[in-house]
Write a protein that holds these residues in place. Structure first.
Motif, PDB file in Angstrom:
ATOM      1  N   ILE A  19      -0.602   7.759   0.104  1.00  0.00           N
ATOM      2  CA  ILE A  19       0.390   6.692  -0.041  1.00  0.00           C
ATOM      3  C   ILE A  19       1.316   6.629   1.171  1.00  0.00           C
ATOM      4  O   ILE A  19       1.875   5.569   1.480  1.00  0.00           O
ATOM      5  N   ARG A  20       1.452   7.724   1.884  1.00  0.00           N
ATOM      6  CA  ARG A  20       2.271   7.707   3.094  1.00  0.00           C
ATOM      7  C   ARG A  20       1.555   6.987   4.226  1.00  0.00           C
ATOM      8  O   ARG A  20       2.191   6.316   5.045  1.00  0.00           O
ATOM      9  N   TYR A  21       0.235   7.118   4.287  1.00  0.00           N
ATOM     10  CA  TYR A  21      -0.526   6.336   5.272  1.00  0.00           C
ATOM     11  C   TYR A  21      -0.459   4.840   4.941  1.00  0.00           C
ATOM     12  O   TYR A  21      -0.360   3.991   5.838  1.00  0.00           O
ATOM     13  N   LEU A  22      -0.530   4.504   3.654  1.00  0.00           N
ATOM     14  CA  LEU A  22      -0.430   3.095   3.259  1.00  0.00           C
ATOM     15  C   LEU A  22       0.916   2.521   3.690  1.00  0.00           C
ATOM     16  O   LEU A  22       0.990   1.407   4.228  1.00  0.00           O
ATOM     17  N   LYS A  23       1.966   3.276   3.467  1.00  0.00           N
ATOM     18  CA  LYS A  23       3.320   2.811   3.816  1.00  0.00           C
ATOM     19  C   LYS A  23       3.472   2.648   5.327  1.00  0.00           C
ATOM     20  O   LYS A  23       3.983   1.630   5.804  1.00  0.00           O
ATOM     21  N   SER A  24       3.020   3.651   6.077  1.00  0.00           N
ATOM     22  CA  SER A  24       3.215   3.598   7.530  1.00  0.00           C
ATOM     23  C   SER A  24       2.400   2.467   8.164  1.00  0.00           C
ATOM     24  O   SER A  24       2.859   1.817   9.108  1.00  0.00           O
ATOM     25  N   TYR A  25       1.191   2.211   7.639  1.00  0.00           N
ATOM     26  CA  TYR A  25       0.346   1.170   8.219  1.00  0.00           C
ATOM     27  C   TYR A  25       0.886  -0.229   7.911  1.00  0.00           C
ATOM     28  O   TYR A  25       0.836  -1.128   8.747  1.00  0.00           O
ATOM     29  N   ALA A  26       1.428  -0.400   6.707  1.00  0.00           N
ATOM     30  CA  ALA A  26       1.904  -1.729   6.304  1.00  0.00           C
ATOM     31  C   ALA A  26       3.354  -1.981   6.686  1.00  0.00           C
ATOM     32  O   ALA A  26       3.826  -3.120   6.633  1.00  0.00           O
ATOM     33  N   GLU A 116      -5.950   1.921   4.205  1.00  0.00           N
ATOM     34  CA  GLU A 116      -4.804   1.468   4.978  1.00  0.00           C
ATOM     35  C   GLU A 116      -4.877  -0.021   5.320  1.00  0.00           C
ATOM     36  O   GLU A 116      -3.971  -0.805   5.005  1.00  0.00           O
ATOM     37  N   GLU A 117      -5.951  -0.424   5.959  1.00  0.00           N
ATOM     38  CA  GLU A 117      -6.072  -1.812   6.406  1.00  0.00           C
ATOM     39  C   GLU A 117      -6.273  -2.747   5.221  1.00  0.00           C
ATOM     40  O   GLU A 117      -5.705  -3.854   5.167  1.00  0.00           O
ATOM     41  N   THR A 118      -7.052  -2.306   4.247  1.00  0.00           N
ATOM     42  CA  THR A 118      -7.333  -3.140   3.079  1.00  0.00           C
ATOM     43  C   THR A 118      -6.062  -3.405   2.272  1.00  0.00           C
ATOM     44  O   THR A 118      -5.794  -4.546   1.867  1.00  0.00           O
ATOM     45  N   PHE A 119      -5.289  -2.380   2.022  1.00  0.00           N
ATOM     46  CA  PHE A 119      -4.053  -2.516   1.243  1.00  0.00           C
ATOM     47  C   PHE A 119      -3.081  -3.463   1.939  1.00  0.00           C
ATOM     48  O   PHE A 119      -2.469  -4.329   1.300  1.00  0.00           O
ATOM     49  N   LYS A 120      -2.964  -3.306   3.242  1.00  0.00           N
ATOM     50  CA  LYS A 120      -2.048  -4.173   4.002  1.00  0.00           C
ATOM     51  C   LYS A 120      -2.491  -5.628   3.932  1.00  0.00           C
ATOM     52  O   LYS A 120      -1.687  -6.549   3.693  1.00  0.00           O
ATOM     53  N   GLN A 121      -3.782  -5.890   4.099  1.00  0.00           N
ATOM     54  CA  GLN A 121      -4.277  -7.267   4.041  1.00  0.00           C
ATOM     55  C   GLN A 121      -4.141  -7.839   2.630  1.00  0.00           C
ATOM     56  O   GLN A 121      -3.820  -9.024   2.456  1.00  0.00           O
ATOM     57  N   LEU A 122      -4.366  -6.998   1.623  1.00  0.00           N
ATOM     58  CA  LEU A 122      -4.215  -7.459   0.239  1.00  0.00           C
ATOM     59  C   LEU A 122      -2.767  -7.858  -0.030  1.00  0.00           C
ATOM     60  O   LEU A 122      -2.500  -8.887  -0.676  1.00  0.00           O
ATOM     61  N   LEU A 123      -1.828  -7.086   0.468  1.00  0.00           N
ATOM     62  CA  LEU A 123      -0.409  -7.439   0.315  1.00  0.00           C
ATOM     63  C   LEU A 123      -0.090  -8.742   1.040  1.00  0.00           C
ATOM     64  O   LEU A 123       0.707  -9.556   0.551  1.00  0.00           O
ATOM     65  N   PRO A 161      -0.650   4.844  12.593  1.00  0.00           N
ATOM     66  CA  PRO A 161       0.715   5.342  12.799  1.00  0.00           C
ATOM     67  C   PRO A 161       0.971   6.593  11.973  1.00  0.00           C
ATOM     68  O   PRO A 161       0.280   6.856  10.981  1.00  0.00           O
ATOM     69  N   SER A 162       1.954   7.365  12.360  1.00  0.00           N
ATOM     70  CA  SER A 162       2.267   8.624  11.671  1.00  0.00           C
ATOM     71  C   SER A 162       2.769   8.366  10.250  1.00  0.00           C
ATOM     72  O   SER A 162       3.615   7.501  10.035  1.00  0.00           O
ATOM     73  N   PRO A 163       2.303   9.163   9.296  1.00  0.00           N
ATOM     74  CA  PRO A 163       2.803   9.056   7.907  1.00  0.00           C
ATOM     75  C   PRO A 163       3.922  10.055   7.603  1.00  0.00           C
ATOM     76  O   PRO A 163       4.271  10.247   6.442  1.00  0.00           O
ATOM     77  N   PHE A 164       4.479  10.686   8.638  1.00  0.00           N
ATOM     78  CA  PHE A 164       5.409  11.790   8.415  1.00  0.00           C
ATOM     79  C   PHE A 164       6.846  11.508   8.848  1.00  0.00           C
ATOM     80  O   PHE A 164       7.671  12.409   8.822  1.00  0.00           O
ATOM     81  N   ARG A 165       7.159  10.277   9.241  1.00  0.00           N
ATOM     82  CA  ARG A 165       8.475  10.038   9.846  1.00  0.00           C
ATOM     83  C   ARG A 165       9.445   9.311   8.916  1.00  0.00           C
ATOM     84  O   ARG A 165      10.352   8.633   9.382  1.00  0.00           O
ATOM     85  N   PHE A 166       9.276   9.458   7.616  1.00  0.00           N
ATOM     86  CA  PHE A 166      10.145   8.757   6.677  1.00  0.00           C
ATOM     87  C   PHE A 166      11.371   9.612   6.358  1.00  0.00           C
ATOM     88  O   PHE A 166      11.256  10.795   6.026  1.00  0.00           O
ATOM     89  N   GLU A 167      12.536   8.996   6.429  1.00  0.00           N
ATOM     90  CA  GLU A 167      13.785   9.719   6.202  1.00  0.00           C
ATOM     91  C   GLU A 167      13.838  10.339   4.809  1.00  0.00           C
ATOM     92  O   GLU A 167      14.372  11.440   4.629  1.00  0.00           O
TER      93      GLU A 167
END
Length: 590
Positions: A19-26, A116-123, A161-167
């Motif tokens: 879910i962190r990769y999904l967030k960072s990509y979108a 990652e790409e599929t979720f972003k395009q679906l959104l 993109p990195s999935p680790f940079r969320f505050e």
């Protein structure tokens, strides 16, 4: 549009990388909130929390350990939020899409495979023109029939993109396991594993990965687990990463890897044994079976001879803990064959030996061939087997009894010396010890009740006594040794019967006060303990073997002896000192 990426982890200390990769990509286009729970959280607690966030879209990451609990959450969400768009993704729903679409009518879409790409395009489409037919790699219901769009091409991992940079993740980095991947895919074709479905291995950008690791350590990450299916498939890549981690690591950080044991090069192990700080690395090695026919049937290429060489070299280095995995229930591995597999692997002396049971995962070759081997298994996740043509449920129950006591008495390291001795001196094989004790444990009903540390010792002692186990007296002495060596404070009441009378102990203490040389150790003499400290921080205990020979050489000499256990107040660690035999004989009758 309010979007949430959510999942139910197995434990609180786990984090979900997907879910962190999904967030960072979108993220440049869609603002996504993360919401993690555990499978032990009450369903209505999860539903209530998600409801209060007022989402328009929720995506759930699904696995065998959380799918049934996730379905309960979805069913309730749909009742109270009829307009909510619900999306599923993850390995559990990617390989039998039509089944899930029909079983869970409350969902709107399933993202198939890499998301990652599929979720972003679906959104994009949900928030825009709703041209869902243009989104590759999804399944959904259209006119009451399952519809699966074209499969999406693999994404370029180097560009993710990195999935680790969320505050919001920073405060918990030191408290939870951080998962990281440097590659996707697996070069092997094991028919019980989902990784065998994806062809080839793809790598992330090495420099980005190193930057992420530096960032994680700088912000307090303590346990970083690499989820690469075969971290050491490339010798040069593994060496580069090992060297980087040795140089860049911060004290207290631990890195865990899934290693394929039989392809590990000796020169790599020699390098680690020489250069790696103790405790920095931890290896997980899947052995699964040592039966050649079984490995051939599941297309598992493995040399147990080379794997044994790797495990032995790593163990001799003393720097890296090893966790070895077995799977009960593979094709043509009956109870007796599995017993041999267990003994083969236990002989390697791993710090942990994980005994698991075959799960017929959706999409795997073994599930497709289930009838060929007469498999019966659970209809719902985790799809654990109930039997096959060479192993029945009675055998599975017996092996589960082994698993129960193996976890409590070996993997938890509560009494290593005792179990090692019993497994090799009181039973024909280690498996026979765990089986006999596991069956006794189950018959007593102990598997259905809780236990304290002292209970584990009492129950093992009861087993040894009631079954007239050979070498019982020595084993109980080793249990006492384990208990005292690992105890962090002087126990008020021991689980064993005191062998020394109060008068004898008083005589020994009196002698120590005037003549500390009674202890055969300069380290004890340097402590210069006064009378009050002796009585407060030490115990005198009898052992049925020469404690000095055992401590110095690991040798059991059946000669009664005394030991002085000192519980260090500064760090809670205990030290066992040996008495000078000539001096102690003057004080006690041994």
């Amino acid at each position: 549009m309010k979007i949430i990426a959510s999942t139910l982890n197995a434990k609180y200390i786990h984090t979900n990388l997907a879910i962190r990769y999904l967030k960072s990509y979108a993220q440049p286009f869609h603002d996504i909130d993360l919401a993690e729970y555990t499978i032990n959280d009450p369903t209505m607690n999860i539903v209530t929390d998600l409801f209060t966030k007022k989402p328009d879209v929720i995506g759930f990451s699904c696995y065998i350990w959380n799918i049934e609990e996730t379905i309960k959450v979805i069913e309730n969400l749909r009742k109270i939020m009829p307009k909510l768009k619900i999306i599923l993704g993850g390995p559990e729903v990617s390989y039998d899409v039509i089944y899930w679409l029909e079983r869970i009518p409350q969902i709107d879409y399933i993202v198939i495979g890499e998301g990652e790409e599929t979720f972003k395009q679906l959104l994009d489409e949900i928030s825009g023109d709703m041209k869902i037919e243009n989104v590759h790699g999804i399944g959904y219901m259209l006119d009451n029939k399952p519809k699966i769009n074209l499969v999406r091409n693999k994404i370029d991992l180097r560009e993710l993109p990195s999935p680790f940079r969320f505050e919001e993740d920073k405060p918990n980095l030191s408290k939870r396991i951080t998962y990281i991947e440097t590659s996707r895919g697996c070069p092997f074709s094991c028919q019980f594993c989902l990784s065998s479905i994806e062809v080839g291995v793809r790598y992330f950008n090495r420099d980005k990965i190193k930057d992420d690791i530096r960032y994680l350590m700088e912000h307090g990450a303590k346990t970083i687990k690499f989820v690469d299916r075969t971290f050491n498939i490339s010798r040069s890549y593994a060496m580069e990463m090992f060297q980087f981690l040795i140089v860049e690591h911060k004290p207290g950080t631990v890195f865990q890897f899934e290693i394929t044991g039989d392809i590990m090069r000796p020169e790599v192990i020699e390098f680690l044994n020489k250069e790696a700080p103790p405790g920095l690395f931890r290896f997980e090695i899947g052995v699964q079976s040592t039966n050649d026919l079984t490995n051939e049937l599941v297309k598992r290429r493995q040399s147990f001879e080379k794997l044994s060489r790797t495990v032995t070299m790593v163990k001799e280095g003393g720097k890296i803990d090893q966790h070895l995995d077995l799977i009960a229930g593979l094709p043509e591995e009956n109870y007796h064959s599995f017993r041999q597999t267990f003994n083969d692997v236990f002989a390697l002396g791993p710090e942990e030996l994980q005994l698991g049971f075959l799960k017929m995962l959706r999409g795997t070759g073994l599930r497709i061939q289930a009838k060929e081997y007469g498999y019966t298994y659970m209809d719902h996740a985790p799809y654990e087997i109930l039997g096959n043509n060479v192993i029945d449920f009675n055998d599975i129950v017996r092996i589960k009894q082994v698993e129960d006591v193996l976890e409590k008495y070996w993997n938890d390291h509560r009494m290593d010396h005792s179990v090692e001795y019993l497994a090799h001196n009181s039973f024909d094989t280690p498996f026979d010890f765990f089986q006999t004790f596991g069956t006794f444990w189950d018959e007593q009903g102990w598997s259905r009740i809780g236990h304290q540390l002292e209970d584990l010792y009492k129950r093992l002692e009861q087993f040894l006594s009631e079954n007239n186990i050979p070498n019982r007296e020595i084993a109980v002495g080793l249990m006492k040794y384990d208990y005292l060596l690992n105890h962090r404070y002087k126990p008020r009441k021991a689980w064993w019967s005191d062998e020394l009378e109060r008068k004898q102990k008083s005589e020994v203490y009196s002698g120590l006060i005037t003549k500390p040389m009674m202890i055969a150790s300069d380290d004890f003499y340097k402590l210069a303990l006064n009378e009050k400290e002796l009585y407060k921080h030490t115990l005198i205990e009898a052992f049925p073997f020469d404690i000095k020979s055992y401590i110095d050489h690991g040798e059991i000499i059946e000669k009664p002896s005394l030991g002085l256990i000192y519980f260090r107040p500064e760090d809670g660690k205990s030290v066992i000192f040996c008495f000078n035999n000539k001096e102690i004989q003057k004080k006690v009758g041994n």
